[in-house]
Design an enzyme around this catalytic site. Structure first.
Site, PDB file in Angstrom:
ATOM      1  N   THR A  76       1.927  -0.479  -2.332  1.00 45.35           N
ATOM      2  CA  THR A  76       1.922   0.536  -1.266  1.00 45.35           C
ATOM      3  C   THR A  76       3.326   1.076  -0.967  1.00 45.35           C
ATOM      4  OG1 THR A  76       0.007  -0.526  -0.289  1.00 45.35           O
ATOM      5  CG2 THR A  76       1.244   0.940   1.143  1.00 45.35           C
ATOM      6  N   GLU A  77       3.367   2.391  -0.727  1.00 42.72           N
ATOM      7  CA  GLU A  77       4.627   3.056  -0.358  1.00 42.72           C
ATOM      8  C   GLU A  77       4.362   3.931   0.864  1.00 42.72           C
ATOM      9  OE1 GLU A  77       5.980   5.223  -3.776  1.00 42.72           O
ATOM     10  OE2 GLU A  77       6.013   3.412  -5.017  1.00 42.72           O
ATOM     11  N   PRO A  78       5.425   4.349   1.564  1.00 44.13           N
ATOM     12  CA  PRO A  78       5.204   5.169   2.762  1.00 44.13           C
ATOM     13  C   PRO A  78       4.357   6.413   2.476  1.00 44.13           C
ATOM     14  CG  PRO A  78       7.498   4.469   2.632  1.00 44.13           C
ATOM     15  CD  PRO A  78       6.846   4.001   1.378  1.00 44.13           C
ATOM     16  N   PHE A  96       4.597  -2.516   3.842  1.00 42.51           N
ATOM     17  CA  PHE A  96       3.431  -3.368   4.155  1.00 42.51           C
ATOM     18  C   PHE A  96       3.143  -4.352   3.024  1.00 42.51           C
ATOM     19  CE2 PHE A  96       2.842  -0.262   7.460  1.00 42.51           C
ATOM     20  CZ  PHE A  96       2.399  -1.048   8.513  1.00 42.51           C
ATOM     21  N   ARG A 127     -11.048  -8.396  -4.034  1.00 44.78           N
ATOM     22  CA  ARG A 127     -11.831  -7.861  -2.898  1.00 44.78           C
ATOM     23  C   ARG A 127     -12.961  -8.801  -2.478  1.00 44.78           C
ATOM     24  NH1 ARG A 127     -10.878  -1.607  -4.692  1.00 44.78           N
ATOM     25  NH2 ARG A 127      -8.920  -1.434  -3.552  1.00 44.78           N
ATOM     26  N   GLU A 147      -5.926  -4.089   1.559  1.00 46.59           N
ATOM     27  CA  GLU A 147      -6.591  -4.206   0.236  1.00 46.59           C
ATOM     28  C   GLU A 147      -7.548  -3.022  -0.004  1.00 46.59           C
ATOM     29  OE1 GLU A 147      -5.483  -6.946  -1.246  1.00 46.59           O
ATOM     30  OE2 GLU A 147      -6.830  -7.444  -2.903  1.00 46.59           O
ATOM     31  N   THR A 158      -8.653   0.558   2.392  1.00 51.18           N
ATOM     32  CA  THR A 158      -9.366   0.691   3.673  1.00 51.18           C
ATOM     33  C   THR A 158     -10.887   0.679   3.424  1.00 51.18           C
ATOM     34  OG1 THR A 158      -9.527   3.102   3.562  1.00 51.18           O
ATOM     35  CG2 THR A 158      -7.511   2.209   4.537  1.00 51.18           C
TER      36      THR A 158
HETATM   37  C1  LIG Z   1      -1.396  -6.642   6.925  1.00 48.42           C
HETATM   38  C2  LIG Z   1      -1.308  -5.774   5.720  1.00 48.42           C
HETATM   39  C3  LIG Z   1      -0.935  -6.334   4.515  1.00 48.42           C
HETATM   40  C4  LIG Z   1      -0.817  -5.525   3.373  1.00 48.42           C
HETATM   41  N1  LIG Z   1      -0.393  -6.100   2.199  1.00 48.42           N
HETATM   42  C5  LIG Z   1      -0.151  -5.319   1.111  1.00 48.42           C
HETATM   43  C6  LIG Z   1       0.401  -5.874  -0.095  1.00 48.42           C
HETATM   44  O1  LIG Z   1       0.644  -7.079  -0.198  1.00 48.42           O
HETATM   45  N2  LIG Z   1       0.668  -5.037  -1.115  1.00 48.42           N
HETATM   46  C7  LIG Z   1       0.431  -3.693  -1.054  1.00 48.42           C
HETATM   47  O2  LIG Z   1       0.720  -2.994  -2.021  1.00 48.42           O
HETATM   48  N3  LIG Z   1      -0.092  -3.135   0.081  1.00 48.42           N
HETATM   49  C8  LIG Z   1      -0.389  -3.917   1.156  1.00 48.42           C
HETATM   50  N4  LIG Z   1      -0.895  -3.358   2.325  1.00 48.42           N
HETATM   51  C9  LIG Z   1      -1.121  -1.932   2.378  1.00 48.42           C
HETATM   52  C10 LIG Z   1      -2.590  -1.568   2.466  1.00 48.42           C
HETATM   53  O3  LIG Z   1      -3.280  -1.874   1.292  1.00 48.42           O
HETATM   54  C11 LIG Z   1      -2.635  -0.100   2.865  1.00 48.42           C
HETATM   55  O4  LIG Z   1      -2.201  -0.048   4.208  1.00 48.42           O
HETATM   56  C12 LIG Z   1      -3.984   0.496   2.778  1.00 48.42           C
HETATM   57  O5  LIG Z   1      -4.344   0.653   1.437  1.00 48.42           O
HETATM   58  C13 LIG Z   1      -4.072   1.842   3.483  1.00 48.42           C
HETATM   59  O6  LIG Z   1      -3.005   2.651   3.234  1.00 48.42           O
HETATM   60  P1  LIG Z   1      -2.331   3.491   4.427  1.00 48.42           P
HETATM   61  O7  LIG Z   1      -2.082   2.553   5.564  1.00 48.42           O
HETATM   62  O8  LIG Z   1      -1.147   4.202   3.839  1.00 48.42           O
HETATM   63  O9  LIG Z   1      -3.426   4.494   4.859  1.00 48.42           O
HETATM   64  P2  LIG Z   1      -3.670   5.974   4.294  1.00 48.42           P
HETATM   65  O10 LIG Z   1      -3.855   5.928   2.832  1.00 48.42           O
HETATM   66  O11 LIG Z   1      -2.619   6.870   4.817  1.00 48.42           O
HETATM   67  O12 LIG Z   1      -5.054   6.306   4.954  1.00 48.42           O
HETATM   68  C14 LIG Z   1      -5.165   6.803   6.285  1.00 48.42           C
HETATM   69  C15 LIG Z   1      -6.627   7.058   6.562  1.00 48.42           C
HETATM   70  O13 LIG Z   1      -7.133   8.073   5.710  1.00 48.42           O
HETATM   71  C16 LIG Z   1      -8.227   7.601   4.941  1.00 48.42           C
HETATM   72  N5  LIG Z   1      -8.149   8.176   3.610  1.00 48.42           N
HETATM   73  C17 LIG Z   1      -7.083   8.172   2.785  1.00 48.42           C
HETATM   74  N6  LIG Z   1      -7.355   8.812   1.645  1.00 48.42           N
HETATM   75  C18 LIG Z   1      -8.634   9.229   1.743  1.00 48.42           C
HETATM   76  C19 LIG Z   1      -9.497   9.953   0.896  1.00 48.42           C
HETATM   77  N7  LIG Z   1      -9.115  10.379  -0.312  1.00 48.42           N
HETATM   78  N8  LIG Z   1     -10.749  10.216   1.328  1.00 48.42           N
HETATM   79  C20 LIG Z   1     -11.174   9.780   2.527  1.00 48.42           C
HETATM   80  N9  LIG Z   1     -10.398   9.094   3.376  1.00 48.42           N
HETATM   81  C21 LIG Z   1      -9.147   8.825   3.004  1.00 48.42           C
HETATM   82  C22 LIG Z   1      -8.080   6.084   4.926  1.00 48.42           C
HETATM   83  O14 LIG Z   1      -9.299   5.423   4.733  1.00 48.42           O
HETATM   84  C23 LIG Z   1      -7.510   5.825   6.316  1.00 48.42           C
HETATM   85  O15 LIG Z   1      -8.541   5.785   7.259  1.00 48.42           O
HETATM   86  C24 LIG Z   1      -1.073  -4.154   3.464  1.00 48.42           C
HETATM   87  C25 LIG Z   1      -1.480  -3.589   4.694  1.00 48.42           C
HETATM   88  C26 LIG Z   1      -1.603  -4.394   5.808  1.00 48.42           C
HETATM   89  C27 LIG Z   1      -2.030  -3.762   7.095  1.00 48.42           C
END
Ligand SMILES: Cc1cc2nc3c(=O)[nH]c(=O)nc-3n(C[C@H](O)[C@H](O)[C@H](O)COP(=O)(O)OP(=O)(O)OC[C@H]3O[C@@H](n4cnc5c(N)ncnc54)[C@H](O)[C@@H]3O)c2cc1C
Length: 379
Positions: free
Chosen positions: A124-126, A154, A241, A363, A365
């Protein structure tokens, strides 16, 4: 009972013991302080929980996905943060198991299995969470090494890991076919840890930014071929998952068990347990947990038995989102049943409710999991 079932039962018993005697007494404190539980790392390492999916030849336990889920479920019944430690280690490890050279496997898997070292998964990246295909972290090949630049966020265990499975693009225009995995060892110049997240739930798990500035990585630390990472990541997530689903099932079961015991034992509930409202809630909780458990172990079974012609990614996605939605509902209703008491830290239910929210998000959303299911159905 055949041999595989016996092995699974033996893992369940071991995890139950550790959960009851070692994790449960620490769970509230881990949540309160948000401190990383190094004592659990030692214990899990001793028990083999940190090398579950590592092949025997590299010192691992080489368990199947069903056993992996059983262990996670038992630990999550008392502390979801502490169960995540087991999952993350497996998630960081799998790309190396699937794609790494023998030399890389020896370099990474042996210390993970034998010395209690930790690994994390940096995707994951910003600017790319759900849209993982647009990773911006870049790896540029120079003679016999790569130079990596980028920012991950994250990342579970980002601040405590010994090895980092880092996913970067070597050919941005190729999108998913341009993503390549690398192992970066702790202490490599240019690798640093940014912000540590203060989360509402799963607070005992370390979640940080991971910053890569001109990080020089030998070619031998590339995981498989250039552009092979997407396939490695998908195989990894298909297996992890169901384990996240198991974490959710364990959490929900832990909440229900606590609630039932409390209602049975405490004077103040006398009479209240007979109310239809409470009874219906308890019944629904039990049914939904059983349904989630069935789906989780069905997904695990499909993976273990390599059931032909079944879209494993669909069942894997179903199990993650259904079980975590159930955990959210069950823990919210458990707080609801105890009302004012449920809101307080005198009970573990409010912690469990906060933890359930996080499981719905990481893992992938739950919205993205629904998209995976719909796409598979319509394909
Ligand atoms: C406690 C924690 C631990 C984590 N650990 C790891 C880790 O070890 N390694 C790692 O790489 N990541 C990790 N993550 C990152 C995590 O997997 C991401 O936060 C997650 O995949 C969602 O990305 P985002 O927060 O950028 O949300 P976004 O991708 O910005 O999504 C925002 C919203 O838009 C929705 N959305 C996005 N794209 C679409 C689409 N195409 N169609 C419909 N809806 C969409 C999403 O469902 C969500 O509701 C962790 C996150 C948390 C909270």
């Amino acid at each position: 009972m055949d041999q595989i079932e016996q092995e699974r039962e033996s893992w369940r018993n071991k995890a139950k013991e550790v959960a009851k005697n070692i994790v449960a007494p620490r769970a509230a404190e881990i949540d309160e302080t948000g401190e990383f539980a190094w004592d659990l790392v030692q214990e899990y390492s001793k028990q083999g929980f940190l090398s579950l999916l590592i092949p025997k030849e590299y010192g691992g336990m080489d368990t199947d996905i069903t056993s992996f889920c059983i262990i996670v479920e038992e630990l999550a019944k008392v502390c979801a943060s502490s169960a995540l430690l087991v999952i993350v280690q497996a998630v960081g490890t799998m790309p190396v198991v699937f794609g790494g050279s023998n030399e890389l496997k020896e370099r990474v898997l042996l210390p993970l299995a034998k010395e209690g070292k930790l690994i994390c998964f940096c995707l994951t990246e910003p600017e790319s969470g759900s849209d993982a295909a647009s990773v911006r972290t870049k790896a540029v090949f120079k003679e016999n090494h790569y130079v990596i630049n980028g920012r991950k966020c994250f990342i579970t265990n980002g601040g405590v890991a010994d090895f980092y499975s880092v996913f970067a693009t070597t050919l941005p225009e190729k999108r998913i076919e341009g993503i390549t995995g690398f192992i970066v060892a702790k202490g490599t110049p240019g690798l640093s840890i940014g912000k540590t997240e203060e989360k509402m739930g799963i607070r005992g798990s370390n979640t940080t930014e991971v910053i890569l500035e001109d990080v020089k990585v030998p070619s031998a630390h590339r995981i498989g071929e250039e552009g092979a990472a997407w396939w490695q990541m998908m195989r990894t997530l298909n297996r992890s998952r169901p384990a996240i689903g198991a974490q959710a099932v364990g959490l929900a079961q832990g909440a229900l068990d606590y609630l039932v015991r409390y209602i049975q034992e405490k004077e103040w509930t006398k009479g209240k347990e007979d109310r239809a409202g409470t009874q219906f809630m308890l019944a629904d909780m039990a049914v939904e947990i059983e349904a989630a458990r069935a789906l989780v172990y069905k997904a695990a079974y499909m993976m273990d038995e390599k059931v032909k012609g079944t879209p494993v990614q669909m069942f894997s996605a179903m199990s993650k989102y259904f079980a975590s939605d159930v955990a959210m509902k069950v823990t919210t209703n458990a707080v609801e049943v105890l009302q004012c008491q449920g809101l307080t830290k005198s009970h573990p239910l409010e912690r469990m409710m906060r933890d359930a929210k996080v499981i719905q998000i990481f893992e992938g959303t739950n919205q993205i999991q629904r998209m995976v299911v719909a796409h598979t159905l319509l394909k």
